[in-house]
Write a protein that holds these residues in place. Structure first.
Motif, PDB file in Angstrom:
ATOM      1  N   LEU A 181       0.808  -1.220   0.000  1.00 24.12           N
ATOM      2  CA  LEU A 181       0.000   0.000   0.000  1.00 24.12           C
ATOM      3  C   LEU A 181       0.846   1.276   0.000  1.00 24.12           C
ATOM      4  N   GLY A 182       2.171   1.125  -0.200  1.00 22.45           N
ATOM      5  CA  GLY A 182       3.019   2.300  -0.357  1.00 22.45           C
ATOM      6  C   GLY A 182       3.344   3.027   0.921  1.00 22.45           C
ATOM      7  N   GLY A 183       3.378   2.308   2.033  1.00 27.50           N
ATOM      8  CA  GLY A 183       3.623   2.957   3.315  1.00 27.50           C
ATOM      9  C   GLY A 183       5.083   3.143   3.661  1.00 27.50           C
ATOM     10  N   VAL A 184       5.976   2.896   2.714  1.00 29.73           N
ATOM     11  CA  VAL A 184       7.406   3.097   2.933  1.00 29.73           C
ATOM     12  C   VAL A 184       7.877   4.193   1.993  1.00 29.73           C
ATOM     13  N   SER A 185       8.442   5.244   2.545  1.00 29.92           N
ATOM     14  CA  SER A 185       8.891   6.375   1.728  1.00 29.92           C
ATOM     15  C   SER A 185      10.293   6.125   1.183  1.00 29.92           C
ATOM     16  N   GLU A 186      10.496   6.522  -0.055  1.00 30.00           N
ATOM     17  CA  GLU A 186      11.833   6.390  -0.630  1.00 30.00           C
ATOM     18  C   GLU A 186      12.733   7.467  -0.040  1.00 30.00           C
ATOM     19  N   PRO A 187      13.858   7.087   0.556  1.00 30.06           N
ATOM     20  CA  PRO A 187      14.740   8.089   1.172  1.00 30.06           C
ATOM     21  C   PRO A 187      15.420   8.927   0.104  1.00 30.06           C
ATOM     22  N   PRO A 188      15.641  10.213   0.367  1.00 27.49           N
ATOM     23  CA  PRO A 188      16.345  11.048  -0.608  1.00 27.49           C
ATOM     24  C   PRO A 188      17.803  10.612  -0.737  1.00 27.49           C
ATOM     25  N   ILE A 189      18.333  10.685  -1.923  1.00 25.31           N
ATOM     26  CA  ILE A 189      19.722  10.312  -2.187  1.00 25.31           C
ATOM     27  C   ILE A 189      20.579  11.571  -2.120  1.00 25.31           C
ATOM     28  N   THR A 190      21.576  11.559  -1.248  1.00 25.96           N
ATOM     29  CA  THR A 190      22.483  12.704  -1.139  1.00 25.96           C
ATOM     30  C   THR A 190      23.558  12.599  -2.220  1.00 25.96           C
ATOM     31  N   VAL A 191      24.357  13.651  -2.351  1.00 24.59           N
ATOM     32  CA  VAL A 191      25.404  13.663  -3.379  1.00 24.59           C
ATOM     33  C   VAL A 191      26.440  12.568  -3.124  1.00 24.59           C
ATOM     34  N   THR A 192      26.862  12.407  -1.858  1.00 25.89           N
ATOM     35  CA  THR A 192      27.852  11.365  -1.577  1.00 25.89           C
ATOM     36  C   THR A 192      27.258   9.974  -1.773  1.00 25.89           C
ATOM     37  N   ARG A 193      25.974   9.797  -1.441  1.00 30.50           N
ATOM     38  CA  ARG A 193      25.322   8.503  -1.678  1.00 30.50           C
ATOM     39  C   ARG A 193      25.169   8.256  -3.174  1.00 30.50           C
ATOM     40  N   ALA A 194      24.937   9.326  -3.934  1.00 27.82           N
ATOM     41  CA  ALA A 194      24.825   9.191  -5.388  1.00 27.82           C
ATOM     42  C   ALA A 194      26.119   8.637  -5.973  1.00 27.82           C
ATOM     43  N   LEU A 195      27.256   9.093  -5.437  1.00 26.82           N
ATOM     44  CA  LEU A 195      28.533   8.575  -5.931  1.00 26.82           C
ATOM     45  C   LEU A 195      28.671   7.083  -5.624  1.00 26.82           C
ATOM     46  N   GLU A 196      28.256   6.670  -4.429  1.00 21.95           N
ATOM     47  CA  GLU A 196      28.307   5.248  -4.083  1.00 21.95           C
ATOM     48  C   GLU A 196      27.452   4.425  -5.038  1.00 21.95           C
ATOM     49  N   LEU A 197      26.261   4.931  -5.351  1.00 19.03           N
ATOM     50  CA  LEU A 197      25.373   4.219  -6.272  1.00 19.03           C
ATOM     51  C   LEU A 197      25.912   4.238  -7.693  1.00 19.03           C
ATOM     52  N   TYR A 198      26.590   5.317  -8.036  1.00 18.00           N
ATOM     53  CA  TYR A 198      27.070   5.507  -9.406  1.00 18.00           C
ATOM     54  C   TYR A 198      27.990   4.373  -9.846  1.00 18.00           C
ATOM     55  N   TRP A 199      28.881   3.927  -8.933  1.00 24.34           N
ATOM     56  CA  TRP A 199      29.824   2.877  -9.332  1.00 24.34           C
ATOM     57  C   TRP A 199      29.096   1.644  -9.850  1.00 24.34           C
ATOM     58  N   GLY A 200      27.976   1.306  -9.220  1.00 27.21           N
ATOM     59  CA  GLY A 200      27.221   0.135  -9.674  1.00 27.21           C
ATOM     60  C   GLY A 200      26.362   0.411 -10.898  1.00 27.21           C
ATOM     61  N   LEU A 201      25.920   1.648 -11.055  1.00 29.89           N
ATOM     62  CA  LEU A 201      25.040   1.996 -12.176  1.00 29.89           C
ATOM     63  C   LEU A 201      25.808   2.293 -13.458  1.00 29.89           C
ATOM     64  N   ALA A 202      27.109   2.500 -13.350  1.00 26.93           N
ATOM     65  CA  ALA A 202      27.912   2.857 -14.527  1.00 26.93           C
ATOM     66  C   ALA A 202      28.923   1.763 -14.868  1.00 26.93           C
ATOM     67  N   LYS A 203      28.580   0.516 -14.568  1.00 25.82           N
ATOM     68  CA  LYS A 203      29.502  -0.584 -14.824  1.00 25.82           C
ATOM     69  C   LYS A 203      29.835  -0.733 -16.302  1.00 25.82           C
ATOM     70  N   ASP A 204      28.913  -0.304 -17.170  1.00 25.66           N
ATOM     71  CA  ASP A 204      29.167  -0.409 -18.606  1.00 25.66           C
ATOM     72  C   ASP A 204      30.356   0.453 -19.032  1.00 25.66           C
ATOM     73  N   LYS A 205      30.683   1.468 -18.224  1.00 22.25           N
ATOM     74  CA  LYS A 205      31.788   2.365 -18.570  1.00 22.25           C
ATOM     75  C   LYS A 205      33.143   1.841 -18.086  1.00 22.25           C
ATOM     76  N   THR A 206      33.127   0.746 -17.337  1.00 22.38           N
ATOM     77  CA  THR A 206      34.376   0.236 -16.770  1.00 22.38           C
ATOM     78  C   THR A 206      34.783  -1.115 -17.341  1.00 22.38           C
ATOM     79  N   LEU A 207      33.984  -1.637 -18.270  1.00 25.33           N
ATOM     80  CA  LEU A 207      34.278  -2.955 -18.837  1.00 25.33           C
ATOM     81  C   LEU A 207      35.651  -2.944 -19.505  1.00 25.33           C
ATOM     82  N   GLY A 208      36.474  -3.915 -19.129  1.00 22.35           N
ATOM     83  CA  GLY A 208      37.781  -4.055 -19.763  1.00 22.35           C
ATOM     84  C   GLY A 208      38.857  -3.161 -19.205  1.00 22.35           C
ATOM     85  N   LYS A 209      38.541  -2.299 -18.234  1.00 19.12           N
ATOM     86  CA  LYS A 209      39.552  -1.410 -17.667  1.00 19.12           C
ATOM     87  C   LYS A 209      40.460  -2.185 -16.713  1.00 19.12           C
ATOM     88  N   SER A 210      41.749  -1.869 -16.746  1.00 22.23           N
ATOM     89  CA  SER A 210      42.665  -2.455 -15.783  1.00 22.23           C
ATOM     90  C   SER A 210      42.453  -1.783 -14.433  1.00 22.23           C
TER      91      SER A 210
END
Length: 423
Positions: free
Chosen positions: A122-151
């Motif tokens: 029923l939607g009783g859990v609110s999505e927490p806001p993402i801060t800038v530092t948390r965005a960076l933590e999430l970014y590493w997992g969301l941008a894996k396509d940009k790291t393929l094959g990198k040493s």
């Protein structure tokens, strides 16, 4: 685990593990496998049990105090029940039949609804806001396509400028939740870079790289997490060859606007005092912010501050100097004989705070002015008063263009020169 045929359908029966006791009664559970074939029931039994375990794990995760994990658990639990997670406001707008489907899907125990499942469906859990530092933590997992094959070394060199850009932004503006980032915040960050370029002989390219990497992180998270935010990231880049030097405040502007009674009342005490110390010393904001009790000399025959490499590096050898305190700068410094602990290790945030305040309160003479304009105004006042070049460079911490002789102006002479110019 056992299979039992009830009517024409096989059911999975198994005792609930202890770790799930808070969720289900510790008794044999029974789940329909929707088949009358014993062979097919055996094949489906293990998958059905694994699905139950995953659902229970999600429900347990829903009890955590970690807001982000709780939200993810709620979304996963809703999906396992065959529904798309929706915020409560959206659930309330559903057609009656769809709303009832969700309500009826909430399991009960002894007549009481399971509140964890109810919150998920029923939607009783609110999505927490993402801060800038948390965005960076999430970014590493969301941008894996940009790291393929990198040493490993390539990956480090790819990550470091993004880490630097985020750190710089947080130092200047603060660790804002993404929805709260404003155009003023981005302009404050841009202004900080312009001042840094002017003072440290850097190029606009350095600022543009930070803006690009920060924008990449925020836009990627916004898109991949489907946040739907309109981020103020456009029209910020600096042109190569763009004028680096900040214009000075005029004496009239300093006297009638910046030093008008009550004009700076909205600034926190330390930021306001640092601004006032700049007025008659021309020091860099970072130099004033870094002052310690040992470098503040209010009881000397000539009250002064000394810019020393205490806990930090100076911009250059010539930046090490003593400066007599006069006028409003002396009065402001008397209020902080131990220095400015709030900004001692975060002078970048000082510039952001002050520049934003000046902009929002109409205290910038033009859009090109900033806190650093006080330093340029001080130098112009020295020049207009025909102060000797050696004394000017000593006070500003600038390099001499000729051979350096002697110790330079004494504090007594500084006071004699500066007193007539002081506000």
């Amino acid at each position: 685990m056992s299979l039992k045929k009830i009517g024409n359908t096989y059911h999975l029966r198994r005792r609930v593990p202890k770790r799930f006791a808070p969720i289900e009664p510790r008794e044999l559970i029974s789940q329909s496998l929707h088949t009358d074939s014993a062979q097919l029931a055996k094949l489906k039994a293990e998958a059905a049990w694994a699905e139950l375990i995953e659902a229970w794990e999600a429900r347990l995760a829903g009890d955590t105090e970690d807001a982000e994990r709780r939200f993810e658990a709620a979304r996963e639990l809703a999906e396992r029940r065959g529904f798309r997670f929706m915020p409560a406001a959206k659930v309330a707008e559903l057609p009656t039949t769809a709303l009832l489907d969700r309500i009826e899907a909430v399991p009960e125990h002894k007549g009481e609804p399971n509140m964890v499942e109810a919150a998920a469906l029923l939607g009783g859990v609110s999505e927490p806001p993402i801060t800038v530092t948390r965005a960076l933590e999430l970014y590493w997992g969301l941008a894996k396509d940009k790291t393929l094959g990198k040493s490993e070394d390539q990956l480090r060199r790819w990550q470091n400028p993004r880490k630097k850009a985020v750190k710089n932004f947080v130092d200047v503006v603060g660790d804002r939740p993404l929805p709260e980032i404003t155009g003023d915040d981005m302009l404050a960050f841009r202004d900080w870079w312009i001042d840094r370029i002017a003072e440290e002989d850097m190029t606009p390219n350095s600022a543009n790289k930070d803006l690009i990497h920060l924008g990449d992180v925020l836009k990627t998270v916004n898109r991949m997490k489907r946040l739907g935010l309109v981020l103020p990231l456009s029209d910020l880049s600096l042109k190569e060859g763009e004028k680096k030097k900040r214009p000075p405040f005029s004496e009239t502007w300093i006297r009638e606007r910046l030093l008008a009674p009550g004009a700076l009342d909205g600034l926190n005490d330390e930021a306001r005092a640092i601004l006032l110390v700049m007025v008659n010393t021309g020091c860099r904001p970072s130099e004033i912010a870094a002052l310690t009790p040992e470098t503040i000399h209010l009881k000397a025959n000539v009250p002064h501050i000394s810019i020393e490499p205490v806990g930090r590096q100076l911009k250059s050898r010539r930046a090490r100097r003593k400066i007599a305190l006069t006028g409003v700068s002396l009065e402001a410094m008397r209020g902080f004989p131990a220095g400015f602990p709030r900004y001692r290790d975060s002078s970048a945030s000082l510039s952001g705070v002050v520049n934003k305040f000046l902009r929002e309160n109409g205290l910038l003479q033009t859009d090109s002015h900033s806190l650093y304009s006080l330093r340029h105004a001080f130098e112009d006042r020295l020049l207009a008063a025909k102060v000797d070049e050696r004394v000017r460079r000593d006070l500003m911490g600038h390099r001499l263009t000729r051979e350096e002789y002697g110790d330079g102006a004494t504090l007594e002479y500084q006071r004699e020169v500066l007193s007539p110019l002081a506000f």
